[in-house]
Design a protein around this motif. Structure first.
Motif, PDB file in Angstrom:
ATOM      1  N   TRP A 157       6.949  34.355  28.795  1.00 56.69           N
ATOM      2  CA  TRP A 157       8.146  33.753  27.829  1.00 56.69           C
ATOM      3  C   TRP A 157       8.185  32.481  27.614  1.00 56.69           C
ATOM      4  O   TRP A 157       7.301  31.909  27.490  1.00 56.69           O
ATOM      5  CB  TRP A 157       9.914  33.679  28.614  1.00 56.69           C
ATOM      6  N   VAL A 158       9.020  31.781  25.963  1.00 54.52           N
ATOM      7  CA  VAL A 158       8.581  30.811  24.649  1.00 54.52           C
ATOM      8  C   VAL A 158       9.646  29.877  25.285  1.00 54.52           C
ATOM      9  O   VAL A 158      11.594  30.584  25.230  1.00 54.52           O
ATOM     10  CB  VAL A 158       8.197  30.935  23.605  1.00 54.52           C
ATOM     11  N   THR A 159       9.421  28.762  26.000  1.00 53.17           N
ATOM     12  CA  THR A 159      10.916  27.575  25.639  1.00 53.17           C
ATOM     13  C   THR A 159      10.507  27.013  24.750  1.00 53.17           C
ATOM     14  O   THR A 159       9.629  26.621  24.264  1.00 53.17           O
ATOM     15  CB  THR A 159      10.178  26.432  27.218  1.00 53.17           C
ATOM     16  N   SER A 160      11.656  26.593  23.992  1.00 55.75           N
ATOM     17  CA  SER A 160      11.540  25.458  23.069  1.00 55.75           C
ATOM     18  C   SER A 160      12.735  24.756  23.019  1.00 55.75           C
ATOM     19  O   SER A 160      14.119  24.979  23.556  1.00 55.75           O
ATOM     20  CB  SER A 160      12.118  26.269  21.932  1.00 55.75           C
ATOM     21  N   CYS A 191      10.840  38.293  21.525  1.00 54.64           N
ATOM     22  CA  CYS A 191      11.237  38.815  20.405  1.00 54.64           C
ATOM     23  C   CYS A 191      10.395  36.916  20.151  1.00 54.64           C
ATOM     24  O   CYS A 191      10.022  36.458  19.458  1.00 54.64           O
ATOM     25  CB  CYS A 191      13.073  37.072  21.297  1.00 54.64           C
ATOM     26  N   ALA A 192       9.485  36.271  20.967  1.00 58.36           N
ATOM     27  CA  ALA A 192       8.975  35.912  20.394  1.00 58.36           C
ATOM     28  C   ALA A 192       8.026  35.789  19.682  1.00 58.36           C
ATOM     29  O   ALA A 192       6.759  35.736  19.010  1.00 58.36           O
ATOM     30  CB  ALA A 192       8.203  35.094  21.873  1.00 58.36           C
ATOM     31  N   ARG A 193       7.043  37.689  20.492  1.00 57.02           N
ATOM     32  CA  ARG A 193       6.113  37.829  19.654  1.00 57.02           C
ATOM     33  C   ARG A 193       6.885  38.505  18.265  1.00 57.02           C
ATOM     34  O   ARG A 193       5.857  38.394  16.838  1.00 57.02           O
ATOM     35  CB  ARG A 193       5.587  39.462  20.089  1.00 57.02           C
ATOM     36  N   GLU A 194       7.927  39.337  17.676  1.00 61.34           N
ATOM     37  CA  GLU A 194       8.782  39.073  16.366  1.00 61.34           C
ATOM     38  C   GLU A 194       8.848  37.878  15.857  1.00 61.34           C
ATOM     39  O   GLU A 194       8.894  37.552  14.638  1.00 61.34           O
ATOM     40  CB  GLU A 194       9.624  39.654  16.500  1.00 61.34           C
ATOM     41  N   ASN A 195       9.154  36.329  16.326  1.00 59.46           N
ATOM     42  CA  ASN A 195       9.010  35.493  15.749  1.00 59.46           C
ATOM     43  C   ASN A 195       8.130  34.092  15.888  1.00 59.46           C
ATOM     44  O   ASN A 195       8.622  33.001  15.551  1.00 59.46           O
ATOM     45  CB  ASN A 195      10.839  34.838  15.881  1.00 59.46           C
ATOM     46  N   VAL A 196       7.087  34.778  15.853  1.00 55.43           N
ATOM     47  CA  VAL A 196       5.723  33.890  16.407  1.00 55.43           C
ATOM     48  C   VAL A 196       5.475  32.873  15.060  1.00 55.43           C
ATOM     49  O   VAL A 196       5.556  31.831  16.278  1.00 55.43           O
ATOM     50  CB  VAL A 196       4.456  34.030  17.342  1.00 55.43           C
ATOM     51  N   ARG A 197       5.669  33.261  14.064  1.00 57.24           N
ATOM     52  CA  ARG A 197       5.916  32.436  13.168  1.00 57.24           C
ATOM     53  C   ARG A 197       6.406  31.608  12.991  1.00 57.24           C
ATOM     54  O   ARG A 197       6.301  30.102  13.027  1.00 57.24           O
ATOM     55  CB  ARG A 197       4.819  33.285  11.802  1.00 57.24           C
ATOM     56  N   SER A 198       7.652  31.536  13.219  1.00 52.31           N
ATOM     57  CA  SER A 198       8.606  30.706  13.099  1.00 52.31           C
ATOM     58  C   SER A 198       8.559  29.796  14.080  1.00 52.31           C
ATOM     59  O   SER A 198       8.972  28.341  13.328  1.00 52.31           O
ATOM     60  CB  SER A 198       9.960  31.150  12.362  1.00 52.31           C
ATOM     61  N   GLY A 243       6.171  26.977  13.274  1.00 53.21           N
ATOM     62  CA  GLY A 243       6.163  26.536  12.311  1.00 53.21           C
ATOM     63  C   GLY A 243       7.302  25.132  12.365  1.00 53.21           C
ATOM     64  O   GLY A 243       8.022  24.413  11.429  1.00 53.21           O
ATOM     65  N   LYS A 244       7.853  25.419  14.052  1.00 52.11           N
ATOM     66  CA  LYS A 244       9.000  24.804  14.228  1.00 52.11           C
ATOM     67  C   LYS A 244      10.465  25.171  13.652  1.00 52.11           C
ATOM     68  O   LYS A 244      11.185  23.922  13.683  1.00 52.11           O
ATOM     69  CB  LYS A 244       8.731  23.105  14.526  1.00 52.11           C
ATOM     70  N   LEU A 245      10.249  26.251  13.297  1.00 50.89           N
ATOM     71  CA  LEU A 245      11.843  26.076  12.210  1.00 50.89           C
ATOM     72  C   LEU A 245      13.006  26.630  13.222  1.00 50.89           C
ATOM     73  O   LEU A 245      13.123  27.340  14.069  1.00 50.89           O
ATOM     74  CB  LEU A 245      11.709  27.404  11.568  1.00 50.89           C
ATOM     75  N   ASP A 246      14.002  26.442  13.612  1.00 45.20           N
ATOM     76  CA  ASP A 246      15.501  26.064  14.200  1.00 45.20           C
ATOM     77  C   ASP A 246      15.401  28.012  14.161  1.00 45.20           C
ATOM     78  O   ASP A 246      15.316  29.036  13.241  1.00 45.20           O
ATOM     79  CB  ASP A 246      16.779  25.703  13.364  1.00 45.20           C
ATOM     80  N   SER A 247      15.882  28.453  15.328  1.00 44.30           N
ATOM     81  CA  SER A 247      16.417  30.043  14.976  1.00 44.30           C
ATOM     82  C   SER A 247      17.132  30.093  14.521  1.00 44.30           C
ATOM     83  O   SER A 247      17.244  31.509  13.637  1.00 44.30           O
ATOM     84  CB  SER A 247      16.450  30.616  17.058  1.00 44.30           C
ATOM     85  N   ALA A 248      18.010  29.477  13.766  1.00 44.03           N
ATOM     86  CA  ALA A 248      18.989  29.997  13.055  1.00 44.03           C
ATOM     87  C   ALA A 248      19.174  30.180  11.479  1.00 44.03           C
ATOM     88  O   ALA A 248      18.677  31.434  10.904  1.00 44.03           O
ATOM     89  CB  ALA A 248      20.152  29.111  12.690  1.00 44.03           C
ATOM     90  N   TRP A 249      17.528  30.317  11.328  1.00 42.23           N
ATOM     91  CA  TRP A 249      16.413  30.438  10.179  1.00 42.23           C
ATOM     92  C   TRP A 249      15.900  31.672  10.334  1.00 42.23           C
ATOM     93  O   TRP A 249      15.522  32.290   9.746  1.00 42.23           O
ATOM     94  CB  TRP A 249      15.841  29.246   9.436  1.00 42.23           C
ATOM     95  N   TRP A 250      15.595  32.590  11.479  1.00 41.71           N
ATOM     96  CA  TRP A 250      14.727  33.503  11.968  1.00 41.71           C
ATOM     97  C   TRP A 250      15.530  34.698  10.777  1.00 41.71           C
ATOM     98  O   TRP A 250      15.474  35.727  11.209  1.00 41.71           O
ATOM     99  CB  TRP A 250      14.824  33.622  13.041  1.00 41.71           C
TER     100      TRP A 250
END
Length: 53
Positions: free
Chosen positions: A20-23, A36-43, A46-53
């Motif tokens: 799991w990933v901690t942010s 979820c981490a694998r599907e959104n690894v680039r975001s 890139g330090k994008l807030d999860s609201a942008w995923w």
């Protein structure tokens, strides 16, 4: 028990799984399951807030 902040999946144990990933977003510690981490690894990288995923 740890819960994924994105999909709501619950960990099987009381400890956060190593996959799991901690942010930290807006001062809050968030956890993301391995799927979820694998599907959104680039975001995440890139330090994008999860609201942008």
């Amino acid at each position: 028990m740890p819960i994924c902040s994105f999909c709501g999946q619950q960990a099987e144990t009381d400890e956060v799984p190593l996959t799991w990933v901690t942010s930290v977003e807006n001062g809050r510690k968030l956890l993301y399951c391995d799927q979820c981490a694998r599907e959104n690894v680039r975001s995440i990288e890139g330090k994008l807030d999860s609201a942008w995923w």
